[in-house]
Design a protein around this motif. Structure first.
Motif, mmCIF file in Angstrom:
data_model
loop_
_atom_site.group_PDB
_atom_site.id
_atom_site.type_symbol
_atom_site.label_atom_id
_atom_site.label_comp_id
_atom_site.label_asym_id
_atom_site.label_seq_id
_atom_site.Cartn_x
_atom_site.Cartn_y
_atom_site.Cartn_z
ATOM 1 N N LEU A 10 0.631 -1.171 -0.079
ATOM 2 C CA LEU A 10 0.130 -0.234 -0.151
ATOM 3 C C LEU A 10 0.761 1.363 -0.056
ATOM 4 N N THR A 17 -4.270 -10.499 -3.745
ATOM 5 C CA THR A 17 -5.277 -9.682 -3.274
ATOM 6 C C THR A 17 -4.809 -8.148 -2.861
ATOM 7 N N ALA A 76 -4.676 -4.622 -5.157
ATOM 8 C CA ALA A 76 -5.096 -3.357 -4.437
ATOM 9 C C ALA A 76 -4.165 -2.212 -4.646
ATOM 10 N N THR A 101 -4.307 -0.532 -8.235
ATOM 11 C CA THR A 101 -5.326 0.365 -8.432
ATOM 12 C C THR A 101 -4.828 1.827 -8.048
ATOM 13 N N ARG A 102 -3.946 1.954 -7.264
ATOM 14 C CA ARG A 102 -3.429 2.945 -6.751
ATOM 15 C C ARG A 102 -2.150 3.650 -7.204
ATOM 16 N N LEU A 134 -9.434 3.398 -8.157
ATOM 17 C CA LEU A 134 -10.302 3.160 -7.126
ATOM 18 C C LEU A 134 -10.173 3.645 -6.021
ATOM 19 N N TYR A 164 -10.554 3.883 -2.164
ATOM 20 C CA TYR A 164 -10.917 3.081 -0.939
ATOM 21 C C TYR A 164 -11.148 3.892 0.350
ATOM 22 N N GLY A 165 -10.779 5.139 0.188
ATOM 23 C CA GLY A 165 -11.080 5.880 1.562
ATOM 24 C C GLY A 165 -9.643 6.421 2.182
ATOM 25 N N ASP A 222 -7.522 3.387 7.074
ATOM 26 C CA ASP A 222 -8.579 2.411 7.291
ATOM 27 C C ASP A 222 -8.490 1.402 6.165
ATOM 28 N N LEU A 223 -8.033 1.658 5.165
ATOM 29 C CA LEU A 223 -7.897 0.707 3.993
ATOM 30 C C LEU A 223 -6.813 -0.552 4.486
ATOM 31 N N LEU A 245 -7.965 -4.241 5.116
ATOM 32 C CA LEU A 245 -7.495 -5.328 4.291
ATOM 33 C C LEU A 245 -6.634 -6.334 5.076
#
Length: 233
Positions: free
Chosen positions: A97, A170, A174, A177-178, A185, A187-188, A192-193, A197
């Motif tokens: 992330l 997974t 994710a 997408t960033r 997308l 996610y917020g 929190d993501l 996750l």
């Protein structure tokens, strides 16, 4: 025999050192095995005796970097346990992330290479998956077995290592997408993501809510942004 092996090992390190310089200067696409051989002052044929392809050379460099990561070393030296299992997943999530958030564009390029490899011949992805399994597979499986034995997780019906790959794929998706300047997308909030996750993956590999609440809550704030697993795919 010992002398020959040492000579071979030294030459291999010489090639890796030259390759690191070439990849750093020209990137993956701009580097060729011919340019690496020239930088190492050897023939391309001799390079191929040690590394069969550019992808194999790059994957070896990434593996060496992972093994030199003190956070990963500390994790791999832990006793297998539910707590260790949670840290494996937390470290994986944090690493992926924060690729899009960090200034290190080399990490983002590696993730793009991984995605491209799946759409091409898959060579780079296969090599990197093999390296990741060698580094992390054993501690994940052993920790999952301890978690099951202690009642923190339900028994798995299939291959335990597949649960690791399900989690890996997974969080890698994710992260993809960033990567664009405008995320594909939203996610917020990042924290929190990360938490969501981790909980999703830990439930998916079989941990019960009590174990997740007990172990995931520890040092969450202090660990934010710290990547315990640096195999980047």
């Amino acid at each position: 025999m010992s002398s020959l092996r040492m000579t071979s090992d030294l030459r291999r390190q010489l090639i890796l050192g030259a390759a690191k310089r070439c990849f750093a200067r020209h990137g993956y696409n701009g580097t060729t095995t011919k340019s690496v051989a020239a930088a190492a002052a050897i023939s391309e044929a001799l390079l191929f005796k040690h590394f069969p392809s550019k992808a194999a050379l790059y994957a070896e460099i990434l593996s060496d970097e992972c093994e030199a990561d003190p956070a990963l070393t500390e994790l791999l030296e832990r006793e297998p346990s539910t707590a260790t299992l949670v840290e494996v997943i937390r470290g994986m999530v944090q690493h992926f992330l924060h690729i899009a958030d960090g200034p290190d564009q080399e990490e983002a390029q590696r993730l793009r290479l991984m995605a491209t490899s799946h759409l091409d011949d898959g060579e780079f992805a296969r090599l990197l998956y093999a390296k990741i399994e060698t580094l992390i597979g054993a501690i994940f499986v052993a920790s999952l077995e301890r978690a099951i034995a202690s009642g923190d997780a339900r028994p798995c019906s299939g291959e335990p290592l597949n649960l690791f790959w399900f989690a890996h794929h997974t969080v890698m998706t994710a992260a993809l997408t960033r990567l664009p300047a405008t995320p594909c997308l939203v996610y917020g909030k990042a924290e929190d993501l990360e938490r969501g996750l981790c909980e999703f993956l830990l439930r998916g590999i079989g941990l019960n809510d009590a174990a997740i609440a007990s172990h995931l809550g520890r040092n969450q704030a202090a660990d934010a942004g710290k990547a315990a697993i640096a195999e980047s795919a």
